[in-house]
Design a protein around this motif. Sequence first.
Motif, short mmCIF file in Angstrom:
data_model
loop_
_atom_site.label_atom_id
_atom_site.label_comp_id
_atom_site.label_asym_id
_atom_site.label_seq_id
_atom_site.Cartn_x
_atom_site.Cartn_y
_atom_site.Cartn_z
N UNK A 191 7.05 0.14 4.83
CA UNK A 191 8.18 0.13 5.76
C UNK A 191 8.34 -1.17 6.54
N UNK B 186 2.10 0.43 -2.93
CA UNK B 186 0.77 0.63 -3.49
C UNK B 186 0.52 -0.31 -4.66
N UNK B 187 -0.76 -0.61 -4.84
CA UNK B 187 -1.18 -1.47 -5.95
C UNK B 187 -0.46 -2.80 -5.91
N UNK B 188 -0.24 -3.32 -4.71
CA UNK B 188 0.38 -4.63 -4.57
C UNK B 188 1.82 -4.68 -5.04
N UNK C 28 2.89 -2.85 -7.63
CA UNK C 28 2.95 -2.40 -9.03
C UNK C 28 3.52 -0.99 -9.16
N UNK C 29 3.15 -0.13 -8.22
CA UNK C 29 3.64 1.26 -8.33
C UNK C 29 5.16 1.28 -8.35
N UNK D 49 6.58 -0.36 -11.54
CA UNK D 49 6.45 0.54 -12.69
C UNK D 49 7.42 1.71 -12.59
N UNK E 75 -2.51 -11.79 -15.56
CA UNK E 75 -3.05 -10.45 -15.86
C UNK E 75 -2.14 -9.71 -16.82
N UNK F 221 -3.02 -13.42 0.42
CA UNK F 221 -3.91 -13.05 -0.67
C UNK F 221 -3.66 -13.93 -1.88
N UNK F 222 -4.63 -13.92 -2.80
CA UNK F 222 -4.60 -14.89 -3.89
C UNK F 222 -3.41 -14.74 -4.82
N UNK F 223 -2.87 -13.53 -4.95
CA UNK F 223 -1.75 -13.38 -5.88
C UNK F 223 -0.41 -13.27 -5.14
N UNK G 259 7.06 5.75 9.85
CA UNK G 259 7.62 5.33 8.56
C UNK G 259 8.89 6.10 8.24
N UNK H 136 11.85 5.08 11.01
CA UNK H 136 12.46 3.75 10.97
C UNK H 136 13.77 3.74 10.17
N UNK I 51 -8.44 -3.93 -5.23
CA UNK I 51 -8.07 -5.34 -5.32
C UNK I 51 -8.41 -6.02 -4.00
N UNK J 189 -7.64 -9.27 -1.86
CA UNK J 189 -6.75 -10.42 -1.76
C UNK J 189 -7.52 -11.69 -1.49
N UNK J 190 -8.64 -11.56 -0.77
CA UNK J 190 -9.38 -12.76 -0.42
C UNK J 190 -10.20 -13.25 -1.62
N UNK K 249 -9.39 -12.20 -4.89
CA UNK K 249 -8.46 -12.32 -6.01
C UNK K 249 -8.89 -11.56 -7.25
N UNK L 255 -4.45 2.25 -11.93
CA UNK L 255 -3.57 1.76 -10.88
C UNK L 255 -3.90 2.44 -9.56
N UNK M 59 -6.22 0.62 -7.19
CA UNK M 59 -5.86 -0.75 -6.84
C UNK M 59 -5.99 -0.98 -5.33
N UNK M 60 -5.53 -0.03 -4.53
CA UNK M 60 -5.60 -0.17 -3.08
C UNK M 60 -6.91 0.37 -2.51
N UNK N 31 1.35 9.80 -0.11
CA UNK N 31 1.87 8.93 -1.16
C UNK N 31 2.42 9.72 -2.34
#
Lengths: 340, 507
Positions: A55, A87-89, A91-92, A95, A122, A171-173, B47, B50, B185, B187-188, B190, B199, B202-203, B409
């Motif tokens: 959000x 979620x998943x950067x 990706x969710x 997809x 990737x 972050x790196x990506x 959330x 908003x 994943x 971020x720092x 990578x 998937x 991932x978080x 989620x």
Amino acid sequence: MHDSDDNNWMPSNRRRFLKQVGAVGVGATLAGCSGGGGGGEYPQEDIRYIIPYGPGGSFNLYGQALGEFMPNHLPNDVDVVAENVEGAGGRRGANEVYQSDPDGYTIGTWNVPGWIVTSLIEDTEFDLSKVSWVGRYREGIYGLVTAPDSEYSSIEDMQQSDSEVRFVTFGRSATGTLVMVVATQAMEIDARYIFGSNSSSEGFRDVISGDADAMITSLTAIREWVQDDRLELNLVFDDEAPDWASDTPTAADLGYESLNQAATIQHLVGGPPELPDDRVSILEQALLDTLDSDEMQSWAEENEVPITPGDSQEAADTVSSMRETFGEYEDVFREEVFSE
Amino acid sequence: MSSTLELLASALVILFSWPNIGFAIAGVIIGLVFGAIPGLGSVISLSLLIPLSFGMEPTAAMILFGTAMGGGKFGGSITAILMNTPGTAGNVVSTFEGYPLSKKGRSEEAIGISATASALGALFGLVILLLLIPVAETIILAFGAPENFWIALIGIVAVGILGEGDIAKSLMIGGVALMLSFIGYSGVAGVYRYGVGTQYLWDGIQLIPVIIGLFAITESIRLTREASTIDQSDTDDHSTVWDGVVQVFKHPIVFFRSATIGTLVGLIPGLGGLIASFISYFQAVQSSSNPDAFGSGVVEGFIATEAANDSMDGGALLPTVTFGIPGSPVMAVLLGGFLFHGLSPGLALLTDDLDVLLMLVLALALSNVVSSTIGLLLGGKLANITRVPVDSIIPLILAVSVFGVFALRNSILDVFVAVLFGLVGYVLVAFDYSRITLVLGLILGPLIESAFHQSLQASGGSYLIFFTRPVSVGIIIAMAVIIGVAYNKMGQQDISMDQDPMDTEEA
């Protein structure tokens, strides 16, 4: 079965036949009106607009605005329902759009060049070259900032420095990270990267406190900080500097105009592969009409955010040329960003 | 300052005018309901609010957001007290003393303590926020990656010393929790670690399903085996909510110390209510003359958690509004709300848009007072749930918990994780391992890793960065004092046990 009486067959069978034809015809019409893939005018039901992030942030900001204003520019009385699928950067959400039915009832925001580099490094579940591009609503320009009391007051200072220039980034990506790598490599700045900042604000804190020397991020994030004199804008990756920082050198001024296209973030709108062309056209026109509308322009002015409309062809061309540009840096990304 | 007071007065008038007061009432109710349902809380309520606030005036939107935030914390306390099921992450520590009070038949008193300490704690935090605004930038700039590393490490140390069960077991579970926190994943770094190609991971392992599992589901299993009702007291003479109100005023030092800790922890981005209430509880235990009693319904411990959990918001607002750095997960969503209404954190919010900020502060204050008042008025009725047979309570806990987890989620896998950790939690409790240590490890692991790497990247690989900055040195000294005091106390307890006059051959 025929009636044995010929005189009676023709009228009764014809009536039955006509009834049957009529029933089939009514049925087909009803099916076309109610179904997404039927023969009625598109759209016939609400359209899902997927925002692949949470959000907070600009993706959500624009996505909610499109959800609010786009229905006014679509045929028929349908809504555009903005939905955060995070979620998943991202990706969710990506997809969710890519794997949806190509019926025009699910579209979403795509973050480019972020996804381009991700797909280079990737395996991703989606192929950007197959996305049905609808258009673009924003092209974010990047800038390079330092602290007002920094030892580096220009790009030349950084290029001539004897020590590494510390760049703080996300972050790196993240898109901002990739832009930073491309820019520092192209400008031959001996840079050390500090990864992991959760937001531009956190990075600005590090620059101001002296824990980092510089940051490259979007002008939208930078603007207030520069106007409040908390940061200094040293470079704009564009042909012209914005009105609020008209004295700032641009990449074009320094001979790095080739960076202008790479150092942007594109907010594109796209749907799943093989979306029918007629539906893409309707969505494209609705998007462009929305972006051009008074209500959207007022909203952008109130929120002090840019709108940079682009049609589906422009979106597709942008993706294609960015794939080429960032593809040249693939080895650099693997070595500098993803190898540690 | 006088102009600020004038703006405050003006904001008060606006707040109590229609339809703003209507938004305020709606926000409190939404906050209470979302806070009480495990897994939801203020993050989810904001959330949802908003996008619904599109087109509202920024002032009205801030009223809605602020009141929803304020109601959420207290709503979460209610379920923590009555059913050992924290409504939000910040209410986990509320279960340590709140639920034992319920088992003793003192649930109304516990609600009274929570209502009073929460409201006063929130007001304390907001007053400190207003006083600190002029020096906010100096404070925020003083805490970089090395300082965040040491702060997070203090949390780990506190967990090791204070965790339920013995220290070796706490440290073991803490280690496991840190390893679990590395899934996903980074971020720092990578890289995507230990995600088995899914998937979903991932978080990383999501905190809320873990908390729901470890507390709500584990508790449901325990209730089937151990009790007929939650209230296990033999008497019908139960204390009242007003006894709880009086208790807070009887312990002013505990209250002010805890509210201060909560506010200070809130200043550090990323820590949140759970860390604030845990550190405050830890302090209450350390400074008590009878630390062994904690966990059995000790009033001081409960005051400490409730005051800190709510005062934290005032502290967390400071980096959020001055720098746009969210002080907690809820603040991260609130930040989105600011942006949604064209408000930018920073000097503009502290000057041109100060009236909007003050409206948010007032809305937070009002919602805490109103929700606590509701708690006091309904406390007696709510407490009756502890006298209902558990056969009726357990399905309710499970249904609401599963709903809350799924609603996060829309993922059935989150529900599976909650069930899994429900079973894990039962085993942990059976073998005297600490559940809170597991949760804290999951929160602190990513913070420690991120701060560690960022510090080394900034210094070019030199570890001196951790030991040469003034604020870092101060935190290290504080940590040494904490460890020293804790071990000294444990040593004294061992000595007194050795010298117990009853423990003799003659006896």
